[in-house]
Design a protein around this motif. Sequence first.
Motif, short mmCIF file in Angstrom:
data_model
loop_
_atom_site.label_atom_id
_atom_site.label_comp_id
_atom_site.label_asym_id
_atom_site.label_seq_id
_atom_site.Cartn_x
_atom_site.Cartn_y
_atom_site.Cartn_z
N PRO A 76 0.64 -0.98 -0.01
CA PRO A 76 -0.16 -0.40 -0.06
C PRO A 76 0.96 1.31 -0.22
CG PRO A 76 -0.62 -1.53 1.94
CD PRO A 76 0.64 -2.10 1.56
N ARG A 102 0.96 1.46 -12.13
CA ARG A 102 0.57 0.10 -11.83
C ARG A 102 1.43 -0.09 -11.74
NH1 ARG A 102 -0.81 -4.00 -15.81
NH2 ARG A 102 -0.77 -5.84 -14.94
N ARG A 103 0.81 -0.60 -10.11
CA ARG A 103 0.72 -1.33 -9.45
C ARG A 103 1.57 -2.79 -9.74
NH1 ARG A 103 -1.35 -5.12 -4.86
NH2 ARG A 103 -2.44 -5.60 -7.29
N LEU A 104 3.22 -3.63 -9.59
CA LEU A 104 3.29 -4.69 -9.53
C LEU A 104 3.56 -5.74 -8.82
CD1 LEU A 104 3.70 -5.47 -12.82
CD2 LEU A 104 6.08 -5.47 -12.05
N LYS A 105 2.53 -6.34 -9.30
CA LYS A 105 2.80 -7.83 -7.57
C LYS A 105 3.89 -8.15 -8.09
CE LYS A 105 -0.95 -10.42 -6.96
NZ LYS A 105 -2.33 -11.71 -7.08
N TYR B 79 -7.01 5.18 2.71
CA TYR B 79 -6.67 3.49 1.80
C TYR B 79 -7.52 2.78 1.45
CZ TYR B 79 -5.18 -0.94 4.57
OH TYR B 79 -5.39 -1.96 4.43
N SER B 82 -7.40 3.01 -2.52
CA SER B 82 -6.63 2.48 -2.59
C SER B 82 -5.95 0.66 -2.82
CB SER B 82 -4.93 2.76 -1.62
OG SER B 82 -4.98 4.40 -1.98
N ASP B 86 -5.74 -1.20 -6.49
CA ASP B 86 -4.86 -2.55 -6.21
C ASP B 86 -5.63 -3.98 -6.02
OD1 ASP B 86 -3.26 -0.77 -6.23
OD2 ASP B 86 -2.81 -1.64 -3.65
N THR B 89 -7.36 -4.21 -10.31
CA THR B 89 -5.74 -4.36 -10.85
C THR B 89 -5.21 -5.80 -10.95
OG1 THR B 89 -4.56 -2.10 -10.52
CG2 THR B 89 -3.13 -4.30 -11.49
N ASP B 90 -5.96 -6.22 -9.69
CA ASP B 90 -5.14 -8.44 -9.21
C ASP B 90 -6.28 -8.96 -10.71
OD1 ASP B 90 -2.84 -7.14 -8.16
OD2 ASP B 90 -4.08 -8.05 -6.25
N GLU B 93 -5.99 -8.17 -15.10
CA GLU B 93 -4.65 -8.61 -15.17
C GLU B 93 -4.83 -9.98 -15.16
OE1 GLU B 93 -1.29 -8.43 -11.47
OE2 GLU B 93 -0.44 -6.50 -12.16
N PRO B 99 -4.48 -2.71 -16.59
CA PRO B 99 -5.05 -2.00 -16.33
C PRO B 99 -3.94 -0.98 -15.52
CG PRO B 99 -4.65 -3.66 -14.51
CD PRO B 99 -4.88 -3.90 -16.16
N VAL B 100 -4.13 0.34 -15.63
CA VAL B 100 -3.10 1.56 -15.47
C VAL B 100 -3.60 2.60 -15.58
CG1 VAL B 100 -3.02 3.02 -17.41
CG2 VAL B 100 -1.09 1.16 -17.73
N THR B 101 -3.49 3.61 -14.05
CA THR B 101 -4.41 4.05 -13.92
C THR B 101 -3.65 5.01 -14.12
OG1 THR B 101 -3.37 4.57 -11.70
CG2 THR B 101 -3.97 3.37 -12.38
#
Lengths: 332, 332
Positions: A76, A102-105, B79, B82, B86, B89-90, B93, B99-101
């Motif tokens: 986060p 883009r959040r990447l795992k 929080y 966010s 997230d 996004t998962d 994917e 996904p892109v913010t």
Amino acid sequence: MAGKRVTATQVAKAAQVSQATVSYVLNNKSHTRIPEETRQRVLEAARELNYTPSAAARALRLGRSNIVLIVLPDWPLGYAMSGFVDGLTDQLEQMDLQPVTRRLKQGVPVEELWKAIMPAAVLLLDRVAQGERQAMERSGVFVAHGLLWDAEHTDNPLLARGTLVGSLQVEHLAARGHRRLGYLAPVAEHDQVFSRLRIEGAEAACLDLGLDRPVVQHTDLTAAGVAAALLRWWDVPTAQRITAVCAYSDDYAFALLSAMRGQGLAAPVDIAVIGADDIPLGPFADPPLTTIDHEQDVLVTHLARVLQAGIDGDEPPATPPLHPGLVVRSSA
Amino acid sequence: MAGKRVTATQVAKAAQVSQATVSYVLNNKSHTRIPEETRQRVLEAARELNYTPSAAARALRLGRSNIVLIVLPDWPLGYAMSGFVDGLTDQLEQMDLQPVTRRLKQGVPVEELWKAIMPAAVLLLDRVAQGERQAMERSGVFVAHGLLWDAEHTDNPLLARGTLVGSLQVEHLAARGHRRLGYLAPVAEHDQVFSRLRIEGAEAACLDLGLDRPVVQHTDLTAAGVAAALLRWWDVPTAQRITAVCAYSDDYAFALLSAMRGQGLAAPVDIAVIGADDIPLGPFADPPLTTIDHEQDVLVTHLARVLQAGIDGDEPPATPPLHPGLVVRSSA
DNA sequence: CTGAAAGCGCTTACAG
DNA sequence: CTGAAAGCGCTTACAG
């Protein structure tokens, strides 16, 4: 339904020039001198038709888009990091780049992502396999390492700032007369770069000021963990007790204050507490939290320039001095 | 330097088929029956060469990319939001979407952005001019309204959840015996959708339970503002005083707790306080904060399905029931 | 100074 | 069952 996209060809027709000329005008290609009168006609037509070039076509032709991909870490985003990303977004926007995050795992390869997007540049805010970085660079993508885990960080402003934060915390505490300090640090892997840097900064400041190194306690952000850390500091002969703590972040400072209340201890009299990041909740801590503010502007502007230079193949600009600032409230 | 991208043509050569066949195999176009043996050869070759299709080329051909653009509002993401992004996004994917913010400043048109990216779908988490939405839809982009400001929200799970949160807060307080409630709400424009919904939910619950409507105080998130709100509740004959407050968010709950301390008031004895969002700092409030947890999973899964259906031109799935949950600590 | 044309890497009707 | 070919909308050498 499938709306008809306005293309450069249509603009050309409207402006009575060739499609190539439209492209020249719109991209300011000065190598071909276009008379002002023609230029205006083209610009006018483009505006009138509400023309927006197809990024896909341009990307296909050029081999890359004008997107700047900001790769976010898999945890986060705190308040400070969010502010940083937002600031950078603003800057990049003004440079005709399209910042996108883009959040990447953890462990998921970036490959599919960057190959799909073909960004002009990538800003990595998370660790990424060595090979992946090289693959990107090999295919012409400029890669900026927000966190250069595996190299010296002297040149990386984001990291340099980390040590600065630690030093500032110690300096303020020392100025208030504290001689024996503690450092409350996280164990979570994702925080370790920053916490290590802040601790290093704190240690350096202690050395400068002739103090002992801070007593570091590592814990996760749970009530039990922080309470245990507090006891480890406190269960020593009174003369050896620390009198002040630098918390890795405001979150940790909140947790410590809470643990202290549990033991009947108060800040700043029993233990002074200073946080870092200046989250919006800081004023509502009990007592209101003294902390460090990051002053993102300089950093963000610099990073935007680094990105631009990288894309253009120019030399990167020199790192500017950073000035995180003290926010004095009552906890220290 | 300019790395040679692996193209479908090269894969075709390696697999001894035509480039068209490569495309058919990789896209699972069943309308052409490809013998298993050939399929495998192509797949093998693609893997071996580490082939990734060019998104730019595909986007140019198809008129849209497989990017899902999530437009973030122009204020610091809390929080809860966010976590929502997230989670989404998962999900996305896993559906082969990218996904892109992008945070969008108030008033800046999305136009340049979406025309540049040509996303398969856009999820708007901020208000956007009516005309812009229509322009997107007209050119074939599926637009999902995370916040449908100008219409009934019964069908929007993100908004439906808002009223649920308010109801839950009231129900818990009522179960604890409270009969006269207050609602601490923000004034900031960006929070108004959610706060309005939560207040509506709280009012509905009060009606159901035979209580008076909650006394709403609006304030921004500052010490002075919240202290003033507290006094407005408190400066009435004792018998009319509220005994519990629903805070719009955990942040507001922290602020209220702080203001109460300033007046020598304690939770939950003088005033019980319940927050919403379940931020990580909640356990460290004084006293630890009772709050509402959003249970993002159902919502996020649903939204991903809505997006997919929209892209495929299918009917949207029915909204599932949402179950935000109570997190009971000590403040209420 | 301006235009005709090639080509970026795909997808998909169409022909064999 | 498979391949040759058109075309998406650009940029940019090249020729006029």
